[in-house]
Write a protein that holds these residues in place. Sequence first.
Motif, PDB file in Angstrom:
ATOM      1  N   LEU A  15      46.389  16.078   8.815  1.00 45.14           N
ATOM      2  CA  LEU A  15      46.878  15.159   9.623  1.00 45.14           C
ATOM      3  C   LEU A  15      46.634  13.948   8.639  1.00 45.14           C
ATOM      4  CD1 LEU A  15      45.846  15.319  13.235  1.00 45.14           C
ATOM      5  CD2 LEU A  15      48.163  15.660  12.239  1.00 45.14           C
ATOM      6  N   TRP A  16      45.631  13.764   8.115  1.00 47.21           N
ATOM      7  CA  TRP A  16      45.463  12.708   7.111  1.00 47.21           C
ATOM      8  C   TRP A  16      46.344  12.854   5.835  1.00 47.21           C
ATOM      9  CZ3 TRP A  16      43.785  13.739   1.933  1.00 47.21           C
ATOM     10  CH2 TRP A  16      43.569  12.674   1.236  1.00 47.21           C
ATOM     11  N   SER A  17      46.362  14.091   5.155  1.00 46.46           N
ATOM     12  CA  SER A  17      47.245  14.383   4.081  1.00 46.46           C
ATOM     13  C   SER A  17      48.585  14.150   4.297  1.00 46.46           C
ATOM     14  CB  SER A  17      46.939  15.721   3.501  1.00 46.46           C
ATOM     15  OG  SER A  17      47.556  16.668   4.325  1.00 46.46           O
ATOM     16  N   GLY A  18      49.148  14.136   5.561  1.00 43.69           N
ATOM     17  CA  GLY A  18      50.419  13.980   5.780  1.00 43.69           C
ATOM     18  C   GLY A  18      50.892  12.776   6.121  1.00 43.69           C
ATOM     19  N   ILE A  19      49.811  11.557   6.223  1.00 42.67           N
ATOM     20  CA  ILE A  19      50.408  10.264   6.351  1.00 42.67           C
ATOM     21  C   ILE A  19      50.505   9.636   5.117  1.00 42.67           C
ATOM     22  CG2 ILE A  19      49.382   8.250   7.452  1.00 42.67           C
ATOM     23  CD1 ILE A  19      47.775   9.779   9.195  1.00 42.67           C
ATOM     24  N   ASN A  20      51.727   9.092   5.222  1.00 44.95           N
ATOM     25  CA  ASN A  20      52.284   8.383   3.699  1.00 44.95           C
ATOM     26  C   ASN A  20      51.742   9.013   2.575  1.00 44.95           C
ATOM     27  OD1 ASN A  20      53.572   6.381   5.341  1.00 44.95           O
ATOM     28  ND2 ASN A  20      51.779   5.585   5.872  1.00 44.95           N
ATOM     29  N   PRO A  21      52.003  10.538   2.187  1.00 46.25           N
ATOM     30  CA  PRO A  21      51.767  11.030   1.034  1.00 46.25           C
ATOM     31  C   PRO A  21      52.332  10.410  -0.235  1.00 46.25           C
ATOM     32  CG  PRO A  21      53.162  12.430   2.150  1.00 46.25           C
ATOM     33  CD  PRO A  21      52.778  11.409   2.875  1.00 46.25           C
ATOM     34  N   LYS A  22      52.043  10.503  -1.290  1.00 45.88           N
ATOM     35  CA  LYS A  22      52.773  10.005  -2.475  1.00 45.88           C
ATOM     36  C   LYS A  22      53.948  10.483  -2.663  1.00 45.88           C
ATOM     37  CE  LYS A  22      52.904   8.047  -6.625  1.00 45.88           C
ATOM     38  NZ  LYS A  22      52.538   6.576  -6.910  1.00 45.88           N
ATOM     39  N   ASP A  23      54.245  11.890  -2.258  1.00 47.67           N
ATOM     40  CA  ASP A  23      55.502  12.386  -2.508  1.00 47.67           C
ATOM     41  C   ASP A  23      55.675  13.485  -1.460  1.00 47.67           C
ATOM     42  OD1 ASP A  23      58.020  13.083  -4.330  1.00 47.67           O
ATOM     43  OD2 ASP A  23      57.076  14.977  -3.937  1.00 47.67           O
ATOM     44  N   PHE A  25      57.837  15.867  -0.961  1.00 49.83           N
ATOM     45  CA  PHE A  25      58.303  17.261  -1.558  1.00 49.83           C
ATOM     46  C   PHE A  25      56.737  17.912  -2.214  1.00 49.83           C
ATOM     47  CE2 PHE A  25      59.679  19.637  -5.276  1.00 49.83           C
ATOM     48  CZ  PHE A  25      60.534  20.712  -4.520  1.00 49.83           C
ATOM     49  N   THR A  26      55.814  17.108  -2.657  1.00 54.64           N
ATOM     50  CA  THR A  26      55.052  17.847  -3.195  1.00 54.64           C
ATOM     51  C   THR A  26      54.124  18.214  -2.277  1.00 54.64           C
ATOM     52  OG1 THR A  26      55.145  16.318  -5.338  1.00 54.64           O
ATOM     53  CG2 THR A  26      52.821  17.312  -4.740  1.00 54.64           C
ATOM     54  N   TRP A  27      53.730  17.234  -1.150  1.00 56.45           N
ATOM     55  CA  TRP A  27      52.942  17.503   0.028  1.00 56.45           C
ATOM     56  C   TRP A  27      53.259  18.876   0.558  1.00 56.45           C
ATOM     57  CZ3 TRP A  27      53.818  17.905   5.316  1.00 56.45           C
ATOM     58  CH2 TRP A  27      52.739  17.951   6.011  1.00 56.45           C
ATOM     59  N   VAL A  28      54.478  18.983   0.957  1.00 53.56           N
ATOM     60  CA  VAL A  28      55.014  20.187   1.538  1.00 53.56           C
ATOM     61  C   VAL A  28      54.779  21.551   0.679  1.00 53.56           C
ATOM     62  CG1 VAL A  28      57.175  21.685   2.142  1.00 53.56           C
ATOM     63  CG2 VAL A  28      57.022  19.349   2.977  1.00 53.56           C
ATOM     64  N   VAL A  63      41.288  22.069   1.985  1.00 49.81           N
ATOM     65  CA  VAL A  63      41.234  20.596   1.983  1.00 49.81           C
ATOM     66  C   VAL A  63      41.562  20.127   0.377  1.00 49.81           C
ATOM     67  CG1 VAL A  63      39.471  18.825   1.887  1.00 49.81           C
ATOM     68  CG2 VAL A  63      39.255  20.524   3.718  1.00 49.81           C
ATOM     69  N   ILE A  64      41.044  21.145  -0.776  1.00 51.89           N
ATOM     70  CA  ILE A  64      41.408  20.796  -2.294  1.00 51.89           C
ATOM     71  C   ILE A  64      42.843  20.551  -2.105  1.00 51.89           C
ATOM     72  CG2 ILE A  64      41.483  21.577  -4.236  1.00 51.89           C
ATOM     73  CD1 ILE A  64      38.761  22.712  -3.843  1.00 51.89           C
ATOM     74  N   LEU A  65      43.841  21.623  -1.298  1.00 50.22           N
ATOM     75  CA  LEU A  65      45.225  21.576  -1.558  1.00 50.22           C
ATOM     76  C   LEU A  65      45.822  20.429  -0.791  1.00 50.22           C
ATOM     77  CD1 LEU A  65      45.891  25.232  -0.887  1.00 50.22           C
ATOM     78  CD2 LEU A  65      46.331  24.163  -2.898  1.00 50.22           C
ATOM     79  N   MET A  66      45.170  19.815   0.138  1.00 51.70           N
ATOM     80  CA  MET A  66      45.749  19.053   1.137  1.00 51.70           C
ATOM     81  C   MET A  66      45.524  17.461   0.435  1.00 51.70           C
ATOM     82  SD  MET A  66      44.507  20.140   4.634  1.00 51.70           S
ATOM     83  CE  MET A  66      45.157  21.744   5.275  1.00 51.70           C
ATOM     84  N   VAL A  67      44.440  17.471  -0.313  1.00 53.24           N
ATOM     85  CA  VAL A  67      44.107  16.243  -1.171  1.00 53.24           C
ATOM     86  C   VAL A  67      44.944  15.966  -2.165  1.00 53.24           C
ATOM     87  CG1 VAL A  67      42.274  15.061  -2.610  1.00 53.24           C
ATOM     88  CG2 VAL A  67      41.669  16.139  -0.345  1.00 53.24           C
ATOM     89  N   GLY A  68      45.200  17.161  -3.057  1.00 57.42           N
ATOM     90  CA  GLY A  68      46.317  17.059  -4.105  1.00 57.42           C
ATOM     91  C   GLY A  68      47.605  16.843  -3.453  1.00 57.42           C
ATOM     92  N   GLY A  69      47.908  17.475  -2.352  1.00 59.22           N
ATOM     93  CA  GLY A  69      49.307  17.114  -1.893  1.00 59.22           C
ATOM     94  C   GLY A  69      49.415  15.785  -1.224  1.00 59.22           C
ATOM     95  N   HIS A  70      48.425  15.138  -0.887  1.00 63.75           N
ATOM     96  CA  HIS A  70      48.477  13.694  -0.353  1.00 63.75           C
ATOM     97  C   HIS A  70      48.867  12.712  -1.673  1.00 63.75           C
ATOM     98  CE1 HIS A  70      47.701  10.057   2.204  1.00 63.75           C
ATOM     99  NE2 HIS A  70      46.905   9.469   1.262  1.00 63.75           N
ATOM    100  N   TYR A  71      47.967  12.743  -2.564  1.00 67.93           N
ATOM    101  CA  TYR A  71      48.052  12.120  -3.907  1.00 67.93           C
ATOM    102  C   TYR A  71      48.971  12.556  -4.910  1.00 67.93           C
ATOM    103  CZ  TYR A  71      43.791   9.734  -1.678  1.00 67.93           C
ATOM    104  OH  TYR A  71      42.965   8.793  -0.980  1.00 67.93           O
ATOM    105  N   THR A  72      48.973  13.790  -4.934  1.00 62.43           N
ATOM    106  CA  THR A  72      49.510  14.552  -6.306  1.00 62.43           C
ATOM    107  C   THR A  72      48.386  14.916  -7.009  1.00 62.43           C
ATOM    108  OG1 THR A  72      50.265  12.926  -7.640  1.00 62.43           O
ATOM    109  CG2 THR A  72      51.842  13.227  -6.158  1.00 62.43           C
ATOM    110  N   TYR A  73      48.455  16.018  -7.823  1.00 65.17           N
ATOM    111  CA  TYR A  73      47.318  16.232  -8.500  1.00 65.17           C
ATOM    112  C   TYR A  73      46.940  15.323  -9.857  1.00 65.17           C
ATOM    113  CZ  TYR A  73      46.336  20.755  -6.131  1.00 65.17           C
ATOM    114  OH  TYR A  73      45.920  21.682  -5.029  1.00 65.17           O
TER     115      TYR A  73
END
Length: 207
Positions: A15-23, A25-28, A63-73
């Motif tokens: 849920l956190w990662s999906g709130i206003n991610p950087k991008d 498309f990348t988040w998905v 969690v590593i994937l979700m963090v990367g999805g939120h901010y972009t790697y």
Amino acid sequence: MKTLCWLGIFTAALLWSGINPKDYFTWVLEVIPALIALAIMAASRSRFPLTPLLYTLILVHSVILMVGGHYTYAEVPLFDYLAEQFHWQRNHYDKLGHFAQGFVPAMVCRELFLRHQVIAKPRWLGSVIVLVCLGISAFYELIEWWVAALSGEDAEAFLGTQGYVWDTQSDMAMAMLGAIVALASLSKLHQRQLTAIHQGDCLPKAT
């Protein structure tokens, strides 16, 4: 780790990662593997429960994937800070992700191979697992290439190369290193947990 606790951490991170991610498309693209893993574990839990170690590792990787999805790697703040402190030329969070891409699948392979007795000669177990993890890493690089070819500029955040010409090769090297480190550091603990789950089964002895 208790099921409710595991699901609570997974859901909160998702849920956190999906709130206003950087991008978006990348988040998905980044969270899909975690959701697929969740679906597989939910469908197979009753007939094929995993070891506690494996459930924990899969959660950490998710969690590593979700963090990367939120901010972009390429833009995870902590690794921007580390790059500044250590004078790195780039944000290295993607290398952590690819290390995990070898570390966690190595233990997944070990569990599946031993419980299904896939490898007839246990002394080959480690080598085969490392090669499988390299194959997984290479296939993921192919997926990145296909996504980039189909989506053009939209895939830049997903690729996260940051202008590094050897990014693909170093990603696979990190996955291989992760697999080797996982087998070297966790095999004994993993074997004890396998024995606890299957005390009546004849699991191959593995070193």
